[in-house]
Each structure stands twice: as C-alpha cells, then as structure tokens.
Enzyme design. Structure first.
Site, PDB file in Angstrom:
ATOM      1  N   SER A 117       0.820  -1.215   0.000  1.00  0.00           N
ATOM      2  CA  SER A 117       0.000   0.000   0.000  1.00  0.00           C
ATOM      3  C   SER A 117       0.854   1.264   0.000  1.00  0.00           C
ATOM      4  O   SER A 117       1.997   1.266   0.467  1.00  0.00           O
ATOM      5  CB  SER A 117      -0.907   0.038   1.237  1.00  0.00           C
ATOM      6  OG  SER A 117      -1.766  -1.074   1.265  1.00  0.00           O
TER       7      SER A 117
HETATM    8  N1  SAH Z   1      -1.063  -4.703   3.937  1.00  0.00           N
HETATM    9  C1  SAH Z   1      -0.312  -5.005   2.741  1.00  0.00           C
HETATM   10  C2  SAH Z   1      -1.081  -4.621   1.505  1.00  0.00           C
HETATM   11  C3  SAH Z   1      -1.251  -5.786   0.613  1.00  0.00           C
HETATM   12  S1  SAH Z   1      -2.437  -5.638  -0.691  1.00  0.00           S
HETATM   13  C4  SAH Z   1       1.081  -4.388   2.802  1.00  0.00           C
HETATM   14  O1  SAH Z   1       1.368  -3.654   3.741  1.00  0.00           O
HETATM   15  O2  SAH Z   1       1.902  -4.683   1.924  1.00  0.00           O
HETATM   16  C5  SAH Z   1      -3.763  -6.607  -0.031  1.00  0.00           C
HETATM   17  C6  SAH Z   1      -3.487  -8.060   0.245  1.00  0.00           C
HETATM   18  O3  SAH Z   1      -4.721  -8.662   0.623  1.00  0.00           O
HETATM   19  C7  SAH Z   1      -2.997  -8.871  -0.958  1.00  0.00           C
HETATM   20  O4  SAH Z   1      -1.771  -9.460  -0.641  1.00  0.00           O
HETATM   21  C8  SAH Z   1      -4.078  -9.934  -1.162  1.00  0.00           C
HETATM   22  O5  SAH Z   1      -3.575 -11.192  -1.580  1.00  0.00           O
HETATM   23  C9  SAH Z   1      -4.693 -10.016   0.209  1.00  0.00           C
HETATM   24  N2  SAH Z   1      -6.048 -10.556   0.278  1.00  0.00           N
HETATM   25  C10 SAH Z   1      -7.084 -10.359  -0.568  1.00  0.00           C
HETATM   26  N3  SAH Z   1      -8.180 -11.005  -0.122  1.00  0.00           N
HETATM   27  C11 SAH Z   1      -7.829 -11.632   1.036  1.00  0.00           C
HETATM   28  C12 SAH Z   1      -8.518 -12.458   1.977  1.00  0.00           C
HETATM   29  N4  SAH Z   1      -9.816 -12.771   1.842  1.00  0.00           N
HETATM   30  N5  SAH Z   1      -7.837 -12.911   3.041  1.00  0.00           N
HETATM   31  C13 SAH Z   1      -6.523 -12.625   3.214  1.00  0.00           C
HETATM   32  N6  SAH Z   1      -5.816 -11.845   2.359  1.00  0.00           N
HETATM   33  C14 SAH Z   1      -6.466 -11.354   1.287  1.00  0.00           C
END
Ligand code: SAH
Length: 228
Positions: free
Chosen positions: A72
């Site tokens: 993010s």
């Molecule tokens: N917080 C992260 C942002 C990652 S983007 C950071 O600091 O880098 C969002 C993430 O949510 C992705 O990796 C995606 O695979 C995950 N995601 C999407 N749906 C999900 C679910 N139902 N349960 C767990 N993870 C999920």
C-alpha cells in the site's frame, strides 16, 4: 501513546534520509499522529519491496509485489494506522498481509499483530522479513481473512487492506466494544475507506475517511468471482 520502537537492522544513510523525507511528505499531506509518523520513521520500507524497486521504496506510492498484489501507499498506511488508534499492547488484526509492511508499522507502535494473507507465498515472504528484522509480536496465518480469526477474537482494532463489496459482518463481530474496523468498501475500481466503531453488543457507528484504491478482497465476505 506508543512503546519503544522495536529494533530494526540499520539501513544505509541514503535510505535513512529518504525515510525522514517521506515522514515530512506525510506530515504535509495531513498525517498528524506523531506516534504513527515515528513508526513510519523506523520501519525500513526498502526491506518490504522487490529488490529492483528499492530505489522507489520511499516514494509515496503503492508498488507491485508478487502474486499481482501491491504494498500500500505510505499515505494509506498512515491514514489507516492513525484511524485504528493503536496503543502499546493493542491486539490488532490485519486482513491482507501482502508485503508485511503495514504489520511491521503496527508492531513498531507496540501492537500485538495478527495478520492473515490468502497467498501462501506472500505470507512466507513477510514472515521471513519479520524474522530478519527481529519483529516478534506478529502472528501470521494463510487463510481467507474476510471471515476473520475467530479463535483470537476480540480485537481492539481490525484493518482490511483490500477492498470489500460491503463491511464484512464477521469482522465487525470480532471487534471488542469500543474497537474499530478500518475497511475500504466499494467496487473493484475504487472504494471509500470507513472507520466502523463497535459501540455495543449489537451496535456500530461508521465514519467516512475518504476515497482510496485497493486490490480486491477475495473471499467468503469479499468478492467471490475472478481470482486475482
Ligand atoms: N497490507 C499489505 C497490503 C497488501 S495488498 C502491505 O502492507 O503490503 C492486499 C493483500 O490482501 C494482498 O496481498 C491480497 O492477496 C490479500 N487478500 C485479498 N483477499 C484476502 C482475503 N480474503 N484474506 C486474506 N488476504 C487477502
């Protein structure tokens, strides 16, 4: 209020300078929570991005990671972290571990972090980063986070770092009374970030934190069609 930042491996002088510049940029963009700015000032974001993008680690932008996901934008991390209201010892659930950066910022504030990722590769990479950085208060799990982590509930705060079609009810019910759920709700293209506070056993109130853009939440209480 925050506890002492946890120890991080030293970064090169260049990264240290870029990191303090990022903190300044976030301040100018309206982030006012000094504890959150201090946490962003100690977590080495370069350790959470692909090596080839290390030079861009302190741009205030989202960057690509494996599995077609993103780390993010720092402004988004700062907004969500400020909104959830972390105190030392707060029990915080994060849905969407991704790179692990948001979890590390929460840990730097003294939170006990529970973080769920649906892609095993990302979860394993993040866990390796936590190990290298000496972060011990982060518990990882590979599963569908849209239904939360019932065995560890209730949580003082929950951050959903992927966009949901609606507020996932299971997550709202895993908050302690007074706890906050920060969740982007909208379609797959853009979302409104909401802060949902549990005010009683069966009552919640919501506040609009503005428009944001996240990758989709895929799961039982997220989007179900078209895996990404
Ligand atoms: N917080 C992260 C942002 C990652 S983007 C950071 O600091 O880098 C969002 C993430 O949510 C992705 O990796 C995606 O695979 C995950 N995601 C999407 N749906 C999900 C679910 N139902 N349960 C767990 N993870 C999920």
């Amino acid at each position: 209020m925050s506890s002492q930042p946890q120890p991080f491996t030293p970064s090169s002088t260049l990264f240290v300078q870029r990191r303090s510049h990022l903190v300044q940029v976030l301040r100018e963009r309206g982030i006012a929570d000094e504890a959150v700015l201090a946490a962003i000032g100690v977590v080495p974001r370069e350790a959470f991005v692909p090596d080839v993008l290390a030079a861009n680690a302190y741009d205030d932008t989202a960057l690509p990671i494996d599995e077609l996901q993103t780390i993010s934008q720092p402004f988004t991390v700062a907004t969500m972290t400020s909104a959830v209201g972390v105190r030392s010892g707060s029990k915080i659930l994060e849905i969407g571990t991704g790179s692990g950066y948001q979890a590390a910022v929460l840990a730097a504030l003294g939170a006990i972090v529970y973080t769920i990722e649906r892609h095993a590769l990302l979860s394993h990479q993040a866990r390796e980063r936590f190990r290298r950085l000496g972060l011990q208060n982060i518990h990882t799990r590979v599963s569908d986070g849209s239904i939360g982590w019932a065995a560890q509930a209730p949580f003082d705060g929950i951050l959903v770092t992927a966009g949901a079609p609606d507020v996932p009810e299971a997550l709202a019910r895993q908050l302690s009374i007074g706890g906050r759920l920060i969740v982007p709700v909208g379609d797959r293209v853009g979302q409104t970030l909401y802060s949902v506070t549990r005010t009683g056993d069966e009552t919640w109130s919501a506040q609009d934190l503005g428009p944001f853009k996240f990758v989709p939440l895929i799961g039982a209480e997220g989007w179900q069609d078209g895996v990404r």
